[in-house]
Design a protein around this motif. Structure first.
Motif, mmCIF file in Angstrom:
data_model
loop_
_atom_site.group_PDB
_atom_site.id
_atom_site.type_symbol
_atom_site.label_atom_id
_atom_site.label_comp_id
_atom_site.label_asym_id
_atom_site.label_seq_id
_atom_site.Cartn_x
_atom_site.Cartn_y
_atom_site.Cartn_z
ATOM 1 N N ALA A 1 19.602 26.412 -19.322
ATOM 2 C CA ALA A 1 20.670 25.561 -19.849
ATOM 3 C C ALA A 1 21.913 26.388 -20.159
ATOM 4 O O ALA A 1 23.036 25.981 -19.843
ATOM 5 N N VAL A 2 21.712 27.547 -20.765
ATOM 6 C CA VAL A 2 22.856 28.422 -21.070
ATOM 7 C C VAL A 2 23.561 28.834 -19.792
ATOM 8 O O VAL A 2 24.793 28.860 -19.727
ATOM 9 N N THR A 3 22.799 29.160 -18.753
ATOM 10 C CA THR A 3 23.394 29.534 -17.463
ATOM 11 C C THR A 3 24.237 28.399 -16.910
ATOM 12 O O THR A 3 25.347 28.616 -16.428
ATOM 13 N N GLY A 4 23.731 27.201 -16.989
ATOM 14 C CA GLY A 4 24.483 26.036 -16.514
ATOM 15 C C GLY A 4 25.770 25.829 -17.299
ATOM 16 O O GLY A 4 26.836 25.604 -16.714
ATOM 17 N N TYR A 5 25.682 25.915 -18.614
ATOM 18 C CA TYR A 5 26.862 25.724 -19.458
ATOM 19 C C TYR A 5 27.902 26.821 -19.230
ATOM 20 O O TYR A 5 29.101 26.547 -19.107
ATOM 21 N N LEU A 6 27.435 28.067 -19.167
ATOM 22 C CA LEU A 6 28.379 29.169 -18.940
ATOM 23 C C LEU A 6 28.992 29.105 -17.535
ATOM 24 O O LEU A 6 30.173 29.383 -17.360
ATOM 25 N N GLY A 7 28.194 28.748 -16.547
ATOM 26 C CA GLY A 7 28.723 28.593 -15.187
ATOM 27 C C GLY A 7 29.763 27.495 -15.122
ATOM 28 O O GLY A 7 30.828 27.663 -14.500
ATOM 29 N N LEU A 8 29.484 26.368 -15.761
ATOM 30 C CA LEU A 8 30.454 25.272 -15.806
ATOM 31 C C LEU A 8 31.724 25.698 -16.526
ATOM 32 O O LEU A 8 32.839 25.399 -16.081
ATOM 33 N N ALA A 9 31.560 26.433 -17.619
ATOM 34 C CA ALA A 9 32.730 26.909 -18.364
ATOM 35 C C ALA A 9 33.573 27.847 -17.502
ATOM 36 O O ALA A 9 34.803 27.760 -17.503
ATOM 37 N N LEU A 10 32.940 28.732 -16.737
ATOM 38 C CA LEU A 10 33.688 29.639 -15.860
ATOM 39 C C LEU A 10 34.428 28.885 -14.768
ATOM 40 O O LEU A 10 35.571 29.208 -14.438
ATOM 41 N N VAL A 11 33.796 27.869 -14.199
ATOM 42 C CA VAL A 11 34.458 27.072 -13.158
ATOM 43 C C VAL A 11 35.656 26.322 -13.736
ATOM 44 O O VAL A 11 36.735 26.302 -13.135
ATOM 45 N N VAL A 12 35.479 25.729 -14.905
ATOM 46 C CA VAL A 12 36.581 25.007 -15.541
ATOM 47 C C VAL A 12 37.721 25.960 -15.888
ATOM 48 O O VAL A 12 38.905 25.657 -15.650
ATOM 49 N N LEU A 13 37.384 27.129 -16.431
ATOM 50 C CA LEU A 13 38.421 28.106 -16.767
ATOM 51 C C LEU A 13 39.133 28.621 -15.517
ATOM 52 O O LEU A 13 40.351 28.827 -15.535
ATOM 53 N N ALA A 14 38.399 28.839 -14.436
ATOM 54 C CA ALA A 14 39.022 29.293 -13.189
ATOM 55 C C ALA A 14 39.963 28.226 -12.650
ATOM 56 O O ALA A 14 41.087 28.532 -12.200
ATOM 57 N N ALA A 15 39.551 26.964 -12.690
ATOM 58 C CA ALA A 15 40.421 25.881 -12.218
ATOM 59 C C ALA A 15 41.668 25.767 -13.090
ATOM 60 O O ALA A 15 42.782 25.595 -12.575
ATOM 61 N N ALA A 16 41.495 25.886 -14.403
ATOM 62 C CA ALA A 16 42.650 25.837 -15.300
ATOM 63 C C ALA A 16 43.588 27.014 -15.047
ATOM 64 O O ALA A 16 44.816 26.856 -15.081
#
Length: 146
Positions: free
Chosen positions: A53-68
């Protein structure tokens, strides 16, 4: 990160600077390393959490931050006025043969001017280091209590 900045400095490396695809690959590698480091920090502080779950959340956070970051950089690039000063050394060396390239003396190099992307990356790196330091203090407090 600092090596990646150097690998993109045309004044220092001339025709040997990173190609765009190498920068994309380096960005992916840095993203994976940040993800793994975040997982390590989270599981060290909270050993009972679900790693998947942590991997999923951190991966999603990295993708969102990269897009931003991409959106922000494009917006900043459109707002910057066009440079009308003298031609920088980096443009003068663009047509130089790769086999005969030599870095110019340090006295001829222009002072580094950070782009919006470089500033954003350095800000993110500082934030990452601050979060890591805070988590280290939290872990030290946890160990001292129990």
């Amino acid at each position: 990160m600092f090596l990646l900045l150097l690998c993109n400095d045309r004044e220092v490396l001339g025709p040997w600077v990173n190609r765009p695809w190498l920068n994309v690959l380096a960005g992916l590698i840095v993203g994976v390393l940040l993800l793994l480091s975040g997982i390590l920090m989270a599981t060290t502080l909270f050993p009972d959490i679900d790693v998947v779950a942590v991997t999923g959340y951190l991966g999603l956070a990295l993708v969102v931050l990269a897009a931003a970051a991409i959106v922000t950089l494009r917006w900043l690039a459109n707002r910057q006025p066009k440079y009308t000063g003298p031609e920088p050394l980096s443009h003068a060396v663009a047509g130089v043969d790769r086999t005969s390239w030599r870095m110019p003396p340090l006295t001829l190099l222009q002072p580094v001017t950070w782009s919006a992307g470089t500033r954003l990356g350095m800000l993110a790196l500082r934030g990452y280091l601050i979060v890591g330091a805070v988590l280290l203090v939290v872990k030290a407090i946890q160990l001292s209590r129990g």
